[in-house]
Design an enzyme around this catalytic site. Sequence first.
Site, PDB file in Angstrom:
ATOM      1  N   HIS A  51       0.791  -1.235   0.000  1.00 18.59           N
ATOM      2  CA  HIS A  51       0.000   0.000   0.000  1.00 18.59           C
ATOM      3  C   HIS A  51       0.817   1.275   0.000  1.00 18.59           C
ATOM      4  O   HIS A  51       0.243   2.370  -0.018  1.00 18.59           O
ATOM      5  CB  HIS A  51      -0.937   0.031   1.206  1.00 18.59           C
ATOM      6  CG  HIS A  51      -2.112  -0.879   1.081  1.00 18.59           C
ATOM      7  ND1 HIS A  51      -3.302  -0.473   0.506  1.00 18.59           N
ATOM      8  CD2 HIS A  51      -2.282  -2.170   1.421  1.00 18.59           C
ATOM      9  CE1 HIS A  51      -4.158  -1.485   0.526  1.00 18.59           C
ATOM     10  NE2 HIS A  51      -3.565  -2.533   1.068  1.00 18.59           N
TER      11      HIS A  51
ATOM     12  N   LYS B 228      -8.870  13.961   3.912  1.00 17.44           N
ATOM     13  CA  LYS B 228      -8.001  12.776   3.941  1.00 17.44           C
ATOM     14  C   LYS B 228      -7.141  12.911   5.192  1.00 17.44           C
ATOM     15  O   LYS B 228      -7.101  13.976   5.794  1.00 17.44           O
ATOM     16  CB  LYS B 228      -7.141  12.690   2.678  1.00 17.44           C
ATOM     17  CG  LYS B 228      -6.449  14.014   2.311  1.00 17.44           C
ATOM     18  CD  LYS B 228      -5.646  13.939   1.031  1.00 17.44           C
ATOM     19  CE  LYS B 228      -6.454  13.928  -0.245  1.00 17.44           C
ATOM     20  NZ  LYS B 228      -6.459  12.634  -0.913  1.00 17.44           N
ATOM     21  N   ARG B 229      -6.451  11.850   5.593  1.00 18.59           N
ATOM     22  CA  ARG B 229      -5.557  11.992   6.735  1.00 18.59           C
ATOM     23  C   ARG B 229      -4.551  13.120   6.479  1.00 18.59           C
ATOM     24  O   ARG B 229      -4.152  13.354   5.332  1.00 18.59           O
ATOM     25  CB  ARG B 229      -4.831  10.665   7.002  1.00 18.59           C
ATOM     26  CG  ARG B 229      -5.747   9.589   7.590  1.00 18.59           C
ATOM     27  CD  ARG B 229      -6.274   9.993   8.969  1.00 18.59           C
ATOM     28  NE  ARG B 229      -5.219  10.037   9.936  1.00 18.59           N
ATOM     29  CZ  ARG B 229      -4.965   9.082  10.838  1.00 18.59           C
ATOM     30  NH1 ARG B 229      -5.740   8.011  10.912  1.00 18.59           N
ATOM     31  NH2 ARG B 229      -3.962   9.190  11.687  1.00 18.59           N
TER      32      ARG B 229
ATOM     33  N   LYS C 103       0.689  14.325   1.404  1.00 17.12           N
ATOM     34  CA  LYS C 103      -0.588  14.677   0.772  1.00 17.12           C
ATOM     35  C   LYS C 103      -0.689  16.177   0.481  1.00 17.12           C
ATOM     36  O   LYS C 103      -1.587  16.627  -0.215  1.00 17.12           O
ATOM     37  CB  LYS C 103      -1.751  14.208   1.642  1.00 17.12           C
ATOM     38  CG  LYS C 103      -1.898  12.672   1.695  1.00 17.12           C
ATOM     39  CD  LYS C 103      -2.942  12.237   2.714  1.00 17.12           C
ATOM     40  CE  LYS C 103      -3.022  10.732   2.880  1.00 17.12           C
ATOM     41  NZ  LYS C 103      -3.825  10.059   1.828  1.00 17.12           N
TER      42      LYS C 103
ATOM     43  N   THR D 131      -8.369   6.607  -2.720  1.00 18.13           N
ATOM     44  CA  THR D 131      -9.733   6.152  -3.046  1.00 18.13           C
ATOM     45  C   THR D 131     -10.703   7.306  -2.850  1.00 18.13           C
ATOM     46  O   THR D 131     -11.779   7.312  -3.453  1.00 18.13           O
ATOM     47  CB  THR D 131     -10.166   4.973  -2.155  1.00 18.13           C
ATOM     48  OG1 THR D 131      -9.916   5.302  -0.784  1.00 18.13           O
ATOM     49  CG2 THR D 131      -9.416   3.712  -2.534  1.00 18.13           C
TER      50      THR D 131
ATOM     51  N   LYS E 133     -14.248   8.556  -4.988  1.00 17.33           N
ATOM     52  CA  LYS E 133     -15.554   8.914  -4.412  1.00 17.33           C
ATOM     53  C   LYS E 133     -16.032  10.244  -4.999  1.00 17.33           C
ATOM     54  O   LYS E 133     -17.197  10.396  -5.362  1.00 17.33           O
ATOM     55  CB  LYS E 133     -15.458   9.037  -2.886  1.00 17.33           C
ATOM     56  CG  LYS E 133     -15.080   7.757  -2.173  1.00 17.33           C
ATOM     57  CD  LYS E 133     -14.717   8.029  -0.707  1.00 17.33           C
ATOM     58  CE  LYS E 133     -13.957   6.853  -0.123  1.00 17.33           C
ATOM     59  NZ  LYS E 133     -13.302   7.192   1.167  1.00 17.33           N
TER      60      LYS E 133
HETATM   61  C1  LIG Z   1     -12.044   7.186   1.476  1.00 15.88           C
HETATM   62  C2  LIG Z   1     -11.600   7.621   2.818  1.00 15.88           C
HETATM   63  C3  LIG Z   1     -10.252   7.848   3.070  1.00 15.88           C
HETATM   64  C4  LIG Z   1      -9.172   7.737   2.002  1.00 15.88           C
HETATM   65  O1  LIG Z   1      -9.042   9.006   1.395  1.00 15.88           O
HETATM   66  P1  LIG Z   1      -7.761   9.336   0.477  1.00 15.88           P
HETATM   67  O2  LIG Z   1      -8.078  10.697  -0.065  1.00 15.88           O
HETATM   68  O3  LIG Z   1      -7.720   8.299  -0.598  1.00 15.88           O
HETATM   69  O4  LIG Z   1      -6.588   9.326   1.364  1.00 15.88           O
HETATM   70  C5  LIG Z   1      -9.881   8.269   4.330  1.00 15.88           C
HETATM   71  N1  LIG Z   1     -10.785   8.425   5.316  1.00 15.88           N
HETATM   72  C6  LIG Z   1     -12.097   8.227   5.102  1.00 15.88           C
HETATM   73  C7  LIG Z   1     -13.062   8.434   6.225  1.00 15.88           C
HETATM   74  C8  LIG Z   1     -12.559   7.804   3.862  1.00 15.88           C
HETATM   75  O5  LIG Z   1     -13.858   7.584   3.672  1.00 15.88           O
END
Ligand SMILES: *Cc1c(COP(=O)(O)O)cnc(C)c1O
Length: 768
Positions: A303, A494-495, A500, A602, A606
């Site tokens: 990952h 995102k985190r 990032k 991911t 979305k």
């Molecule tokens: C989808 C999702 C992530 C992953 O987000 P990235 O932008 O791909 O890092 C992190 N936290 C939550 C709550 C999510 O639903």
Amino acid sequence: MGPRFQRIYYLSLEFYMGRTLQNTMVNLGLQNACDEATYQLGLDMEELQEIEEDAGLGNGGLGRLAACFLDSMATLGLAAYGYGIRYEFGIFNQKVCGGWQVEEADDWLRYGNPWEKARPEYMIPVHFYGHVQHGKDEVKWVDTQVVLALPYDTPVPGYRNNTVNTMRLWSARAPNEFNLKDFNVGGYIQAVLDRNLAENISRVLYPNDNFFEGKELRLKQEYFVVAATLQDIIRRFKSSKFGSRDPVRTSFDAFPDKVAIQLNDTHPSLAIPELMRVLVDIEKLEWDKAWDVTVRTCAYTNHTVLPEALERWPIHLFETLLPRHLEIIYEINQRFLDKVYASFPGDLDRLRRMSMVEEGSVKRINMAHLCIVGSHAVNGVARIHSEILKATVFKDFYEFEPHKFQNKTNGITPRRWLVLCNPGLAEIIAERIGEDYISDLDQLRKLLNFVDDEAFIRDVAKVKQENKLKFAAYLENEYKVKINPNSLFDVQVKRIHEYKRQLLNCLHVITLYNRIKKEPSKHFVPRTVMIGGKAAPGYHMAKMIIKLVTSIGDIVNHDPIVGDRLKVIFLENYRVSLAEKVVPAADLSEQISTAGTEASGTGNMKFMLNGALTIGTMDGANVEMAEEAGEDNLFIFGMRVEDVEEMDKKGYCAKDYYDHIPELKQAIDQLSSGFFSPKQPDLFKDIVNMLMYHDRFKVFADYEAYIKCQEKVSALYKNTKEWTKKVIQNIGTSGKFSSDRTIAQYAREIWGVEPTRQKIPAPDEPRE
Ligand SMILES: *Cc1c(COP(=O)(O)O)cnc(C)c1O
């Protein structure tokens, strides 16, 4: 016997499930019936749904991927099990106090969990510590401490297909005799209190995203889930007609054809030495036979390539906690290196690089190396990431066993991430192309016939506006912040992580602010920039980034010159249920990691599926999103992987950008001088110092391209119709990013099983 009998085991330390009620209704086709029934009772289903706690047993993308995969595996009719840990405390709740993140324990089980069923009849002992006895022709691991693993099952319904799979999460229980061996009057009470020591194993999720923390308790968690799960798998295999309860008669020849174990990162990598231990020490298989079974059974998903995230466990932890596993890993390593040496005679440096055992001030086990060697398939999670694995981090392993390396681009389940979270959009799509796209997302391509359809364009824009109004109302209700629902909703959730590059986003906000202040009467396309995400509690720079976002908000949001042309909102406690609210409301999705650092992402998928446009770098799955939608339909900017590599060779000098880009200099000088932290002018000195002198992620190198690209975003946003056409082009080409596609590829190309989908008429649908 056909592959129908094959069972898939998805092993993960994280399952970021979120809420279950609405998902269950969607997948069972009961949503309308339940809405109606509760309405008749004078209740509001949406209000009820808000009462449910998120199952936050994950940190971010990796854990959410596991949850999407469970949904897709059930929907594709695979006999698949998710195996993990039932953490008593999931990812912490994030509060913001005075602009700083404060963590609060996530006591998600306080009011009970109606979705789980304890299965004490399947309780399993797990051993730790002790030592190894080498007999004449047997090895015994003795004087161990036992912790019991109590399974809790949660049903995983497929989408309208009469399939329900199981997610089995283990909870640690002390045996009744725990610490009671030498009890006396005083010792008894202490012995009962000490049961906590054993039960702490499943107490809390480690809150690190993309970061390795070499704590003994974490290693215990990793072994706990693996040992309990493998015993469960082998029990089930033996009770099937392929095995036998009688160890003398049990042949494991068929095991790899009946069992597939997928390792979600290296976190469950001990499955490899543990399966070897069970087969060799307990089932008395020859080493070579056991190794063949193990490799053909296991597969490993990588990952990340970030070095700080790779698990490298100090050997001293193994020596005490898992002494037999350490011996087995040494043996695996020795035999592997012998084979490598036969292929590359004399190449001792290659042996050093490929060894599972790393020498140094502390000797360590490299778990990724163990996984590659012990698996028949190794995959990255987006095409570019899988290529990077072969070209850089795992180059030696690729040269040695190229056939193992694969790609499986991540995906998301369209049930939760469209039907559940964005019913308005799902509805107008169904009006045009029917409902079959929900379990066959490529059918969204039919929407490309509607790119110029005035009515559809109007409907898509209207649904987005409704979602924005709803989210604005939510923010006003929950947090008393007012935002302009006609502004461009610019979202980065995102985190929080340096790679990032939330800081690049911050620099854009500061630049917009300075431009407005410079020409206050000029027209600006109004924006609401929303940034959300949790910082790992021990990650200083990530916590400073949150403080920076809130501090910029304090200045920008209260400046009367700015008015409602620019707002900066930090979205508190970003989690699955908040993602379900904000993603459908976003106009612009920020996916701006340094090229080569985000394995897939991911969140990006979305947003694409929910009608946001992407501003992003050529990183992770953004590359494939651009390929599907056409590069013109995303806002792609900045360095590519090759540019980053080139820059690494020449050396990155942040100061050059600072010196030559006046608006960048102005922004950094404001941070240095305390413009955004007037009460504490040196508050952001660590951030400035990092950006100027040791920025691994080259924020300044992409600044100019990013700002220019954001200008294009604003310009297009003025033209609602042209903007919405690109949105439709994106939705119509997002089919690839269904986790159904991802799982079908895992099934065919790694697990050797053919997915089947049988749709049944759901209660909501009219019957013949
Ligand atoms: C989808 C999702 C992530 C992953 O987000 P990235 O932008 O791909 O890092 C992190 N936290 C939550 C709550 C999510 O639903």
